[in-house]
Motif scaffolding. Sequence first.
Motif, PDB file in Angstrom:
ATOM      1  N   GLY A  86       0.854  -1.275  -0.155  1.00 51.09           N
ATOM      2  CA  GLY A  86      -0.003   0.045   0.088  1.00 51.09           C
ATOM      3  C   GLY A  86       0.937   1.179  -0.016  1.00 51.09           C
ATOM      4  N   GLN A  87       2.000   1.084   0.758  1.00 54.33           N
ATOM      5  CA  GLN A  87       2.871   2.412   0.696  1.00 54.33           C
ATOM      6  C   GLN A  87       3.402   2.668  -0.751  1.00 54.33           C
ATOM      7  OE1 GLN A  87       5.946   2.135   3.801  1.00 54.33           O
ATOM      8  NE2 GLN A  87       7.312   3.514   2.673  1.00 54.33           N
ATOM      9  N   ALA A  88       3.729   1.315  -1.412  1.00 54.53           N
ATOM     10  CA  ALA A  88       4.387   1.650  -2.674  1.00 54.53           C
ATOM     11  C   ALA A  88       3.428   2.298  -3.801  1.00 54.53           C
ATOM     12  CB  ALA A  88       4.647   0.205  -3.057  1.00 54.53           C
ATOM     13  N   ALA A  89       2.099   1.665  -3.540  1.00 59.83           N
ATOM     14  CA  ALA A  89       1.010   2.342  -4.336  1.00 59.83           C
ATOM     15  C   ALA A  89       0.658   3.645  -4.074  1.00 59.83           C
ATOM     16  CB  ALA A  89      -0.268   1.277  -4.125  1.00 59.83           C
ATOM     17  N   THR A  90       0.768   4.163  -2.759  1.00 60.25           N
ATOM     18  CA  THR A  90       0.523   5.317  -2.517  1.00 60.25           C
ATOM     19  C   THR A  90       1.742   6.480  -3.205  1.00 60.25           C
ATOM     20  OG1 THR A  90      -0.472   4.669  -0.664  1.00 60.25           O
ATOM     21  CG2 THR A  90      -0.138   7.089  -0.906  1.00 60.25           C
ATOM     22  N   GLN A  91       2.974   5.782  -2.797  1.00 64.84           N
ATOM     23  CA  GLN A  91       4.295   6.745  -3.685  1.00 64.84           C
ATOM     24  C   GLN A  91       3.955   6.723  -5.066  1.00 64.84           C
ATOM     25  OE1 GLN A  91       7.031   7.954  -1.923  1.00 64.84           O
ATOM     26  NE2 GLN A  91       5.060   8.296  -0.521  1.00 64.84           N
ATOM     27  N   LEU A  92       3.460   5.586  -5.787  1.00 71.78           N
ATOM     28  CA  LEU A  92       3.362   5.565  -7.310  1.00 71.78           C
ATOM     29  C   LEU A  92       2.321   6.840  -7.561  1.00 71.78           C
ATOM     30  CD1 LEU A  92       3.477   4.644 -10.024  1.00 71.78           C
ATOM     31  CD2 LEU A  92       1.792   2.709  -9.378  1.00 71.78           C
ATOM     32  N   LEU A  93       1.253   6.900  -6.789  1.00 68.53           N
ATOM     33  CA  LEU A  93       0.322   7.778  -6.945  1.00 68.53           C
ATOM     34  C   LEU A  93       0.871   9.164  -6.975  1.00 68.53           C
ATOM     35  CD1 LEU A  93      -2.575   9.037  -7.249  1.00 68.53           C
ATOM     36  CD2 LEU A  93      -2.762   8.683  -4.742  1.00 68.53           C
ATOM     37  N   ALA A  94       1.633   9.404  -5.763  1.00 70.42           N
ATOM     38  CA  ALA A  94       2.379  10.557  -5.667  1.00 70.42           C
ATOM     39  C   ALA A  94       3.337  11.179  -6.900  1.00 70.42           C
ATOM     40  CB  ALA A  94       3.178  10.711  -4.329  1.00 70.42           C
ATOM     41  N   ALA A  95       4.104  10.257  -7.160  1.00 71.46           N
ATOM     42  CA  ALA A  95       4.982  10.423  -8.334  1.00 71.46           C
ATOM     43  C   ALA A  95       4.135  10.619  -9.492  1.00 71.46           C
ATOM     44  CB  ALA A  95       5.825   9.048  -8.533  1.00 71.46           C
ATOM     45  N   SER A  96       3.121   9.983  -9.874  1.00 74.36           N
ATOM     46  CA  SER A  96       2.155  10.150 -10.861  1.00 74.36           C
ATOM     47  C   SER A  96       1.944  11.510 -10.989  1.00 74.36           C
ATOM     48  CB  SER A  96       1.255   8.982 -11.070  1.00 74.36           C
ATOM     49  OG  SER A  96       1.769   7.922 -11.181  1.00 74.36           O
ATOM     50  N   VAL A  97       1.318  12.132  -9.894  1.00 68.41           N
ATOM     51  CA  VAL A  97       0.672  13.347  -9.998  1.00 68.41           C
ATOM     52  C   VAL A  97       1.946  14.450 -10.250  1.00 68.41           C
ATOM     53  CG1 VAL A  97      -0.304  15.015  -8.278  1.00 68.41           C
ATOM     54  CG2 VAL A  97      -1.011  12.685  -8.327  1.00 68.41           C
ATOM     55  N   PHE A  98       3.074  14.365  -9.490  1.00 70.89           N
ATOM     56  CA  PHE A  98       4.003  15.296  -9.560  1.00 70.89           C
ATOM     57  C   PHE A  98       4.593  15.271 -10.903  1.00 70.89           C
ATOM     58  CE2 PHE A  98       8.493  16.016  -9.714  1.00 70.89           C
ATOM     59  CZ  PHE A  98       8.678  17.488  -9.173  1.00 70.89           C
ATOM     60  N   PHE A  99       4.965  14.100 -11.707  1.00 69.85           N
ATOM     61  CA  PHE A  99       5.457  13.939 -12.866  1.00 69.85           C
ATOM     62  C   PHE A  99       4.550  14.172 -13.951  1.00 69.85           C
ATOM     63  CE2 PHE A  99       6.521  10.962 -16.428  1.00 69.85           C
ATOM     64  CZ  PHE A  99       7.752  11.467 -17.204  1.00 69.85           C
TER      65      PHE A  99
END
Length: 446
Positions: A86-99
């Motif tokens: 879940g932490q990895a998924a949330t970090q993927l979300l954050a990276a996707s938004v920023f990028f």
Amino acid sequence: MRHEELFSNKDLKNLIVPLFLEQLLVALVGIADVFVIGFVGEAAVSGVSLVNSFNTIFIYLFTALSSGGAVVISQYIGKQETGRAGQAATQLLAASVFFSAVISVFVLLTGMGLMRLLFGRVEEDVMDACVTYLRISAYSYPALAVYNAGAALYRSFGKTSTTMYISIFANIINVAGNCIGVFLLHAGVAGVAYPSLISRAFSAVVVTYLCFSRKNPVRYLKEWVFRIDGGMQKRILRIAVPNGVESGVFQLVKVALSSVVALFGTYQIAANGVAQSIWTMAALVCVAMGPVFITVIGQCMGAGDTDQAEMYFKKLLKITITFALVWDVLIFAATPVMMHFYALEEETKQLTIRLVLVHNIFNAAAFPFADPLGKGLRAAGDVKFTTAVSLFTTIGVRLVFSVLFGIVLDLGVMGIAYAMSLDWVVRGIIFWWRFKHEKWKQFKVI
């Protein structure tokens, strides 16, 4: 070491069928979009087509990022560390938004200049259509990236039916919106651009809401939405960056080959364009099987069960080859019928059929080894080797032999189709050799 199977035949079916139907739906909606846009006028069709080729670069980059996240999430699930998943998924979300936000702002600020640089020689009404469509498309980049992140999470724990249903509703919104924008509001290019924006926003909002649900085995974690875990981001980017580089090079080679095709005359250009639209349909099986390999092999490797990973590699390859063979035969059988719907000369139709025949033979026999197998190796952590091989075959085989076959040997677009097939054969042989020598069993992502 686990002895029970991580994925039953029913589990695999529940993974594969929704993914294939989703890809089929997207392809059919793409055809419908082109049909509706045709009523706006030639300038609109040309503008949308040119911008879509530009947008494809970013779509591949967002897909590369979500694929990197999917591998990490799948391995944590296989390791039964759902909190870390879940932490990895949330970090993927954050990276996707920023990028995606950075790319969106960049395109909005430089859109006119980019279009002039890339397509400066087109007529002014086509350029106006390009700029309008690009600006509206740029607003949808974050929504597209966020949806990909959510879809990666759902696919990682095997619930692909959810993304299929979201895709169905989103595409209904898109097609209905196009019809309203073009036929009712007479909004021209904007009439087909805003529905795409709305449908992508819908998909992003729905999948993100669902990803926070406590009913999921793995979910987004609120406490990690605004926090950056450098180690986790590094694990995701370790796969995402090579994937992104590979996708970027592939797109550049594709543009270069478009310039080569332009040398061969009108009827060959037309045949190649029609054949590529049919190739997209024929390739759906392997496109759908890629995420299946990532999910299954990723979970096996996370569980530390390399024997099961090897077993599923072989099982999924058999499914892919069998499914692709049946599908490609059906598509080729339908090709002469489809030719009746195109206002083409007989010579062009016959060339199109030959192009589809070559593509479909190698798409069934070689592409399962060249693409889905490669994604499985990446899911096992064998990233650098697979990326290096893909870059080598894309440039050293596809590009070089396209020039040799197409121009030097004067085979035209058939030569480019042969070079594409040779690329798949060489890459597939190398990946199969890599798989059989079991070096991939030594790699780790998490």
